[in-house]
Design a protein around this motif. Structure first.
Motif, PDB file in Angstrom:
ATOM      1  N   TYR A 173       8.324  -2.302  33.670  1.00  0.00           N
ATOM      2  CA  TYR A 173       9.667  -1.740  33.519  1.00  0.00           C
ATOM      3  C   TYR A 173      10.329  -1.522  34.870  1.00  0.00           C
ATOM      4  CZ  TYR A 173       8.638  -0.812  28.601  1.00  0.00           C
ATOM      5  OH  TYR A 173       8.338  -0.942  27.279  1.00  0.00           O
ATOM      6  N   LEU A 174       9.527  -1.269  35.890  1.00  0.00           N
ATOM      7  CA  LEU A 174       9.991  -1.132  37.267  1.00  0.00           C
ATOM      8  C   LEU A 174       9.189  -2.111  38.118  1.00  0.00           C
ATOM      9  CD1 LEU A 174      10.355   2.754  37.533  1.00  0.00           C
ATOM     10  CD2 LEU A 174      12.187   1.065  37.277  1.00  0.00           C
ATOM     11  N   PRO A 175       9.620  -2.420  39.343  1.00  0.00           N
ATOM     12  CA  PRO A 175       8.907  -3.407  40.165  1.00  0.00           C
ATOM     13  C   PRO A 175       7.398  -3.171  40.197  1.00  0.00           C
ATOM     14  CG  PRO A 175      10.936  -2.778  41.237  1.00  0.00           C
ATOM     15  CD  PRO A 175      10.824  -1.894  40.022  1.00  0.00           C
ATOM     16  N   ARG A 176       6.632  -4.239  39.949  1.00  0.00           N
ATOM     17  CA  ARG A 176       5.186  -4.103  39.732  1.00  0.00           C
ATOM     18  C   ARG A 176       4.418  -3.653  40.968  1.00  0.00           C
ATOM     19  NH1 ARG A 176       4.104  -9.672  36.264  1.00  0.00           N
ATOM     20  NH2 ARG A 176       5.703  -9.305  34.664  1.00  0.00           N
ATOM     21  N   LYS A 177       4.924  -3.930  42.148  1.00  0.00           N
ATOM     22  CA  LYS A 177       4.219  -3.537  43.371  1.00  0.00           C
ATOM     23  C   LYS A 177       4.083  -2.018  43.490  1.00  0.00           C
ATOM     24  CE  LYS A 177       5.344  -7.569  46.212  1.00  0.00           C
ATOM     25  NZ  LYS A 177       5.979  -8.065  47.457  1.00  0.00           N
ATOM     26  N   LEU A 178       4.954  -1.289  42.823  1.00  0.00           N
ATOM     27  CA  LEU A 178       4.932   0.168  42.920  1.00  0.00           C
ATOM     28  C   LEU A 178       3.694   0.782  42.278  1.00  0.00           C
ATOM     29  CD1 LEU A 178       8.697   0.918  42.130  1.00  0.00           C
ATOM     30  CD2 LEU A 178       7.578   1.011  44.362  1.00  0.00           C
ATOM     31  N   SER A 179       2.968   0.024  41.467  1.00  0.00           N
ATOM     32  CA  SER A 179       1.805   0.589  40.763  1.00  0.00           C
ATOM     33  C   SER A 179       0.467   0.202  41.382  1.00  0.00           C
ATOM     34  CB  SER A 179       1.820   0.161  39.289  1.00  0.00           C
ATOM     35  OG  SER A 179       1.895  -1.242  39.179  1.00  0.00           O
ATOM     36  N   VAL A 180       0.471  -0.546  42.462  1.00  0.00           N
ATOM     37  CA  VAL A 180      -0.792  -0.949  43.093  1.00  0.00           C
ATOM     38  C   VAL A 180      -1.494   0.295  43.653  1.00  0.00           C
ATOM     39  CG1 VAL A 180      -1.841  -2.274  44.967  1.00  0.00           C
ATOM     40  CG2 VAL A 180       0.050  -3.251  43.643  1.00  0.00           C
ATOM     41  N   THR A 181      -2.794   0.414  43.374  1.00  0.00           N
ATOM     42  CA  THR A 181      -3.569   1.553  43.874  1.00  0.00           C
ATOM     43  C   THR A 181      -4.455   1.118  45.038  1.00  0.00           C
ATOM     44  OG1 THR A 181      -5.216   1.118  42.147  1.00  0.00           O
ATOM     45  CG2 THR A 181      -3.584   2.819  41.695  1.00  0.00           C
ATOM     46  N   GLY A 182      -4.792   2.079  45.907  1.00  0.00           N
ATOM     47  CA  GLY A 182      -5.617   1.797  47.074  1.00  0.00           C
ATOM     48  C   GLY A 182      -7.101   1.956  46.784  1.00  0.00           C
ATOM     49  N   LYS A 183      -7.895   1.983  47.852  1.00  0.00           N
ATOM     50  CA  LYS A 183      -9.340   2.078  47.708  1.00  0.00           C
ATOM     51  C   LYS A 183      -9.769   3.382  47.025  1.00  0.00           C
ATOM     52  CE  LYS A 183     -10.466  -0.854  51.701  1.00  0.00           C
ATOM     53  NZ  LYS A 183     -11.122  -0.904  53.034  1.00  0.00           N
ATOM     54  N   ARG A 184      -8.971   4.446  47.210  1.00  0.00           N
ATOM     55  CA  ARG A 184      -9.314   5.735  46.601  1.00  0.00           C
ATOM     56  C   ARG A 184      -8.656   5.911  45.242  1.00  0.00           C
ATOM     57  NH1 ARG A 184     -12.053   8.701  50.170  1.00  0.00           N
ATOM     58  NH2 ARG A 184     -11.815  10.569  48.886  1.00  0.00           N
ATOM     59  N   LYS A 185      -8.141   4.792  44.683  1.00  0.00           N
ATOM     60  CA  LYS A 185      -7.552   4.755  43.338  1.00  0.00           C
ATOM     61  C   LYS A 185      -6.368   5.726  43.198  1.00  0.00           C
ATOM     62  CE  LYS A 185     -11.781   3.138  41.098  1.00  0.00           C
ATOM     63  NZ  LYS A 185     -11.348   1.736  41.131  1.00  0.00           N
ATOM     64  N   THR A 186      -5.536   5.758  44.222  1.00  0.00           N
ATOM     65  CA  THR A 186      -4.284   6.503  44.157  1.00  0.00           C
ATOM     66  C   THR A 186      -3.135   5.515  44.326  1.00  0.00           C
ATOM     67  OG1 THR A 186      -4.410   6.950  46.541  1.00  0.00           O
ATOM     68  CG2 THR A 186      -5.271   8.640  45.046  1.00  0.00           C
ATOM     69  N   PRO A 187      -2.026   5.704  43.589  1.00  0.00           N
ATOM     70  CA  PRO A 187      -0.901   4.753  43.633  1.00  0.00           C
ATOM     71  C   PRO A 187      -0.061   4.970  44.897  1.00  0.00           C
ATOM     72  CG  PRO A 187      -0.425   6.519  42.090  1.00  0.00           C
ATOM     73  CD  PRO A 187      -1.821   6.765  42.597  1.00  0.00           C
ATOM     74  N   ILE A 188      -0.243   4.130  45.886  1.00  0.00           N
ATOM     75  CA  ILE A 188       0.308   4.362  47.219  1.00  0.00           C
ATOM     76  C   ILE A 188       1.840   4.377  47.219  1.00  0.00           C
ATOM     77  CG2 ILE A 188       0.402   3.483  49.591  1.00  0.00           C
ATOM     78  CD1 ILE A 188      -2.404   2.278  49.068  1.00  0.00           C
ATOM     79  N   LEU A 189       2.454   3.280  46.791  1.00  0.00           N
ATOM     80  CA  LEU A 189       3.915   3.214  46.823  1.00  0.00           C
ATOM     81  C   LEU A 189       4.553   4.162  45.807  1.00  0.00           C
ATOM     82  CD1 LEU A 189       4.585  -0.601  47.345  1.00  0.00           C
ATOM     83  CD2 LEU A 189       4.790   1.248  49.015  1.00  0.00           C
TER      84      LEU A 189
END
Length: 484
Positions: free
Chosen positions: A338-354
């Motif tokens: 629904y919103l740009p997909r890059k915003l949901s990428v999570t980091g190594k600690r499984k937190t959504p960075i963007l």
């Protein structure tokens, strides 16, 4: 790599590979029901320290009392409905996920957008209040608060980036400190309460005006927005569903327990503060609890300073927790396309960075430019009220359309309970226009732009494998089996 799928219900789906969801995973089992209850209290507790008292200027004690009772009924009924839906559909999308299943993609996106607006703007408002507290306490010799806003976002977004378990535990500690401050305040004020001070605002010539309702009947609706401050954002507890240990059991226990705590404090603060200092003295105060203590114990009262410093902890607790809320709502909307997909990428600690950084940057800019916490909060309240209407409609629709949906927890009173919340939420939407038409207009404009983005772009790029969308696929498949 992705593949296209034909239209379904006016939207186009894309199939994604397993790697897509592997890059968008939250940490499972980070919170039990106690931490979830703490999260619920943390979202809201700043409203006990400031903001609610502006309702005295709008409706007097009687108007604010009646409004707060109605608001308390609305939130209690709503929390029961949310507890049911969260136990049946434990996904990070929460309100968006519930409405997606009940009202379709447009209804889901509208609900998620309203929540996202609320949760992005509320921390900006709270950072303004934090800056005001820091300046009022004479800390660091600041003459402008924008450095405070920047430090708040940098520190607390940073903690969330580090890890959800650590963030939730730190939130719990800060919230516990704030709760202790409220207890100290109430214990100190109880011996000083004089009920005649509750109604010391002179009556106006408005229709229905009296000592109890100095601004007449219209004051009740005008005070409605400020009664909401005692409970605003508790609806964010289900956003932690994918990080809870046992969401089907822990979600209902956590959110209901948080609501009970908030009800107790709302009642105590509403009576103790104006009952001790007088409604007239507190109606325009930026720091009503310390002001009330100074009114009854003297301007140099140490206890007032103690509560003032702890009030800062209360503001920090809500600021910290709502950052968590906006990141999870943005994460879910982005993961589903629904919103740009890059915003949901999570980091190594499984937190959504963007999903943490982008709304944080927007919030900081809004705070620095406007430096008007009350205006920002009114925009957030409008977003909240719109989402409440849509979520309660969702509960009613799901009860009628899917009576056999597995529900580990069932709302006491069923659709009657959520219908009460729905009517009162609609009244809250009307009240926001009465209190601040500019704030309501701004929120409505942002909302319409978001809906245009959905209609012209994102509805053609949804992700079929997103959990909230899979719920709908299961529902459709079940319906086809039952009615071939």
């Amino acid at each position: 790599m992705s593949t296209e799928q034909p239209k379904s219900g006016g939207v186009d789906y894309t199939h994604v590979e397993a790697a897509y969801l592997e890059q968008r995973q939250l940490k499972k089992g980070a919170a039990g029901w106690v931490l979830l209850a703490g999260l619920g209290v943390s979202y809201v507790i700043s409203g006990d320290f400031s903001g609610w008292n502006s309702g005295l200027a709008q409706g007097g004690f009687g108007g604010l009392l009646i409004a707060t009772i109605l608001v308390a009924v609305m939130y209690t009924c709503m929390v029961f409905g949310l507890a049911e839906m969260a136990s049946a559909m434990p996904v990070a999308g929460a309100g968006y996920g519930f409405a997606r299943r009940a009202l379709g993609p447009l209804g889901g996106f509208a609900t998620g957008t309203a929540i996202l607006i609320e949760y992005t703007i509320a921390p900006a408002a709270i950072s303004v209040f934090i800056g005001g507290y820091v300046q009022a306490l004479g800390l660091f010799g600041l003459t402008n608060s924008w450095p405070v806003y920047l430090v708040c976002y940098a520190i607390f977004v940073g903690v969330h980036l580090y890890g959800v378990g650590e963030a939730l535990r730190l939130m719990f500690v800060i919230t516990a400190i704030a709760v202790v401050g409220l207890v100290i305040f109430v214990v100190a004020m109880i011996p000083m309460i004089d009920l005649s001070r509750l109604t010391d605002i002179p009556p106006t010539d408005a229709v229905g005006a009296s000592a109890f309702l100095p601004f007449g009947y219209a004051g009740i609706l005008a005070a409605f927005v400020y009664g909401i401050w005692f409970f605003l954002a508790i609806e964010g507890v289900p956003l932690a569903a994918e990080e809870a240990r046992n969401p089907r059991k822990d979600m209902p226990k956590g959110i209901v327990a948080a609501m009970l705590v908030l009800l107790v404090f709302a009642a105590l603060i509403l009576i103790a503060a104006p009952g001790g200092a007088g409604s007239n003295a507190l109606k325009s105060s930026d720091n009503p609890l310390p002001a009330a203590l100074r009114a009854v114990y003297g301007s140099n009262a140490v206890i007032a300073d103690i509560v003032n410093y702890i009030g800062l902890a209360g503001l920090v607790a809500s600021f910290f927790s709502i950052i968590y809320g906006y990141s999870r709502q943005l994460f879910a909307l982005s993961r589903a396309g629904y919103l740009p997909r890059k915003l949901s990428v999570t980091g190594k600690r499984k937190t959504p960075i963007l999903a943490l950084l982008v709304p944080g940057a927007i919030g900081f800019i809004l705070a620095a430019i406007t430096q008007n916490g009350a205006k920002l909060i009114n925009i957030a309240v409008f977003g909240a009220a719109v989402s409440y209407v849509l979520m309660m409609v969702s509960h009613i629709v799901l009860r009628v359309r899917e009576p056999n949906l597995p529900r580990p927890y069932r709302t006491p009173g069923g659709v009657v309970t959520t219908s009460i919340a729905l009517v009162l939420a609609a009244a809250a939407v009307v009240a926001t226009f009465l209190v601040d038409i500019l704030a309501a207009g701004v929120m409505a404009g942002i909302f319409l732009l978001a809906l245009a983005y959905f209609w012209f772009y994102s509805r053609h790029h949804l992700v079929a494998e997103a959990p909230e969308e899979e719920f709908e696929a299961v529902r459709r498949a079940t319906a086809e089996l039952e009615d071939p």
